[in-house]
Scaffold this motif. Structure first.
Motif, PDB file in Angstrom:
ATOM      1  N   VAL A   1      39.171  46.242  51.395  1.00  9.10           N
ATOM      2  CA  VAL A   1      40.182  45.145  51.393  1.00  9.10           C
ATOM      3  C   VAL A   1      40.504  44.974  49.690  1.00  9.10           C
ATOM      4  O   VAL A   1      39.703  45.229  48.861  1.00  9.10           O
ATOM      5  N   LEU A   2      41.509  44.182  49.354  1.00  3.60           N
ATOM      6  CA  LEU A   2      41.895  43.997  48.191  1.00  3.60           C
ATOM      7  C   LEU A   2      40.990  42.926  47.434  1.00  3.60           C
ATOM      8  O   LEU A   2      40.586  42.028  48.192  1.00  3.60           O
ATOM      9  N   THR A   3      40.768  43.176  46.114  1.00  2.00           N
ATOM     10  CA  THR A   3      39.863  42.066  45.521  1.00  2.00           C
ATOM     11  C   THR A   3      41.084  41.016  44.931  1.00  2.00           C
ATOM     12  O   THR A   3      42.288  41.503  44.886  1.00  2.00           O
ATOM     13  N   ASP A   4      40.562  40.238  44.088  1.00  2.00           N
ATOM     14  CA  ASP A   4      41.615  39.214  43.548  1.00  2.00           C
ATOM     15  C   ASP A   4      42.309  40.198  42.299  1.00  2.00           C
ATOM     16  O   ASP A   4      43.545  39.882  42.152  1.00  2.00           O
ATOM     17  N   ALA A   5      41.749  41.208  41.820  1.00  2.00           N
ATOM     18  CA  ALA A   5      42.502  42.213  40.690  1.00  2.00           C
ATOM     19  C   ALA A   5      43.301  42.831  41.359  1.00  2.00           C
ATOM     20  O   ALA A   5      44.480  43.109  41.091  1.00  2.00           O
ATOM     21  N   GLY A   6      42.987  43.277  42.847  1.00  2.00           N
ATOM     22  CA  GLY A   6      44.170  44.125  43.537  1.00  2.00           C
ATOM     23  C   GLY A   6      45.278  43.232  43.891  1.00  2.00           C
ATOM     24  O   GLY A   6      46.260  43.708  43.877  1.00  2.00           O
ATOM     25  N   HIS A   7      44.982  42.155  44.197  1.00  2.00           N
ATOM     26  CA  HIS A   7      45.987  40.926  44.828  1.00  2.00           C
ATOM     27  C   HIS A   7      46.891  40.723  43.548  1.00  2.00           C
ATOM     28  O   HIS A   7      48.011  40.546  43.728  1.00  2.00           O
ATOM     29  N   ASP A   8      46.488  40.762  42.261  1.00  2.00           N
ATOM     30  CA  ASP A   8      47.286  40.741  41.048  1.00  2.00           C
ATOM     31  C   ASP A   8      48.184  41.827  40.954  1.00  2.00           C
ATOM     32  O   ASP A   8      49.068  41.350  40.052  1.00  2.00           O
ATOM     33  N   LEU A   9      48.191  42.665  41.448  1.00  2.00           N
ATOM     34  CA  LEU A   9      48.961  44.005  41.284  1.00  2.00           C
ATOM     35  C   LEU A   9      50.337  43.450  42.149  1.00  2.00           C
ATOM     36  O   LEU A   9      51.308  44.310  41.922  1.00  2.00           O
ATOM     37  N   PHE A  10      50.394  42.511  42.923  1.00  2.00           N
ATOM     38  CA  PHE A  10      51.576  42.069  43.794  1.00  2.00           C
ATOM     39  C   PHE A  10      53.058  42.044  43.165  1.00  2.00           C
ATOM     40  O   PHE A  10      53.759  42.800  43.466  1.00  2.00           O
ATOM     41  N   PRO A  11      52.948  41.392  41.961  1.00  2.00           N
ATOM     42  CA  PRO A  11      54.124  41.214  41.085  1.00  2.00           C
ATOM     43  C   PRO A  11      54.560  42.918  40.792  1.00  2.00           C
ATOM     44  O   PRO A  11      55.811  42.960  40.649  1.00  2.00           O
ATOM     45  N   VAL A  12      53.875  43.628  40.278  1.00  2.00           N
ATOM     46  CA  VAL A  12      53.795  44.934  40.014  1.00  2.00           C
ATOM     47  C   VAL A  12      54.554  45.525  41.102  1.00  2.00           C
ATOM     48  O   VAL A  12      55.418  46.289  40.978  1.00  2.00           O
TER      49      VAL A  12
END
Length: 157
Positions: free
Chosen positions: A92-103
């Motif tokens: 599962v995505l962590t917060d850091a993984g979710h933060d890549l959404f704009p990228v």
């Protein structure tokens, strides 16, 4: 809390040697700059959770997928947890993984504009109502549109 890596690791570890230790772009690329890592993150954002799902969606070789999942987990972009069935692990995505959404969104939108011929069919990212996601346009605090000609890098001292 962001993970800070301050040492050059041994070659067998999942930690990177920084290409340019003072540049956030270079450090990000050191962590997720290869094709497979970003496709794994993309698919995790789209609901993939198991090794089998990631492999089916990407077509990635098992050994490479194993390496990328290990690396993304080691760097705090993915986390492993027990699947609801209780029989296997899932990612599962962590917060850091979710933060890549704009990228991922920016790469998608660049690809829509430059990697397809006019009228060529491609997938579309939509919101929960089925409306296509609008194009990202960077703006300054005052609302002024930003671009390479209107910004510059202030070097670390």
């Amino acid at each position: 809390m962001p993970r800070t890596i301050t040492r050059a690791p041994d070659p067998g570890s999942a930690d990177p040697e920084w290409t340019d230790p003072h540049c956030p772009v270079a450090r990000t690329l050191d962590l997720v700059g290869d094709r497979w890592s970003l496709l794994v993150i993309r698919d995790a954002m789209d609901g993939a959770r198991s090794f089998t799902e990631f492999q089916r969606r990407t077509g990635i070789a098992r050994n490479i997928l194993t390496d990328r999942l290990r690396k993304l987990t080691a760097h705090g972009l993915l986390a492993q947890r027990t699947a609801p069935s209780g029989r296997r692990q899932e990612y599962v995505l962590t917060d850091a993984g979710h933060d890549l959404f704009p990228v991922i969104l920016t790469l998608r939108q660049w690809g829509e504009r430059h990697a397809f011929t006019p009228g060529e069919s491609h997938s579309t990212l939509v919101d929960q109502h089925g409306t296509p996601v609008p194009h990202i346009t960077p703006a300054g605090a005052d609302g002024t549109l930003l671009g390479a000609a209107t910004t510059h890098v202030q070097k670390a001292q």
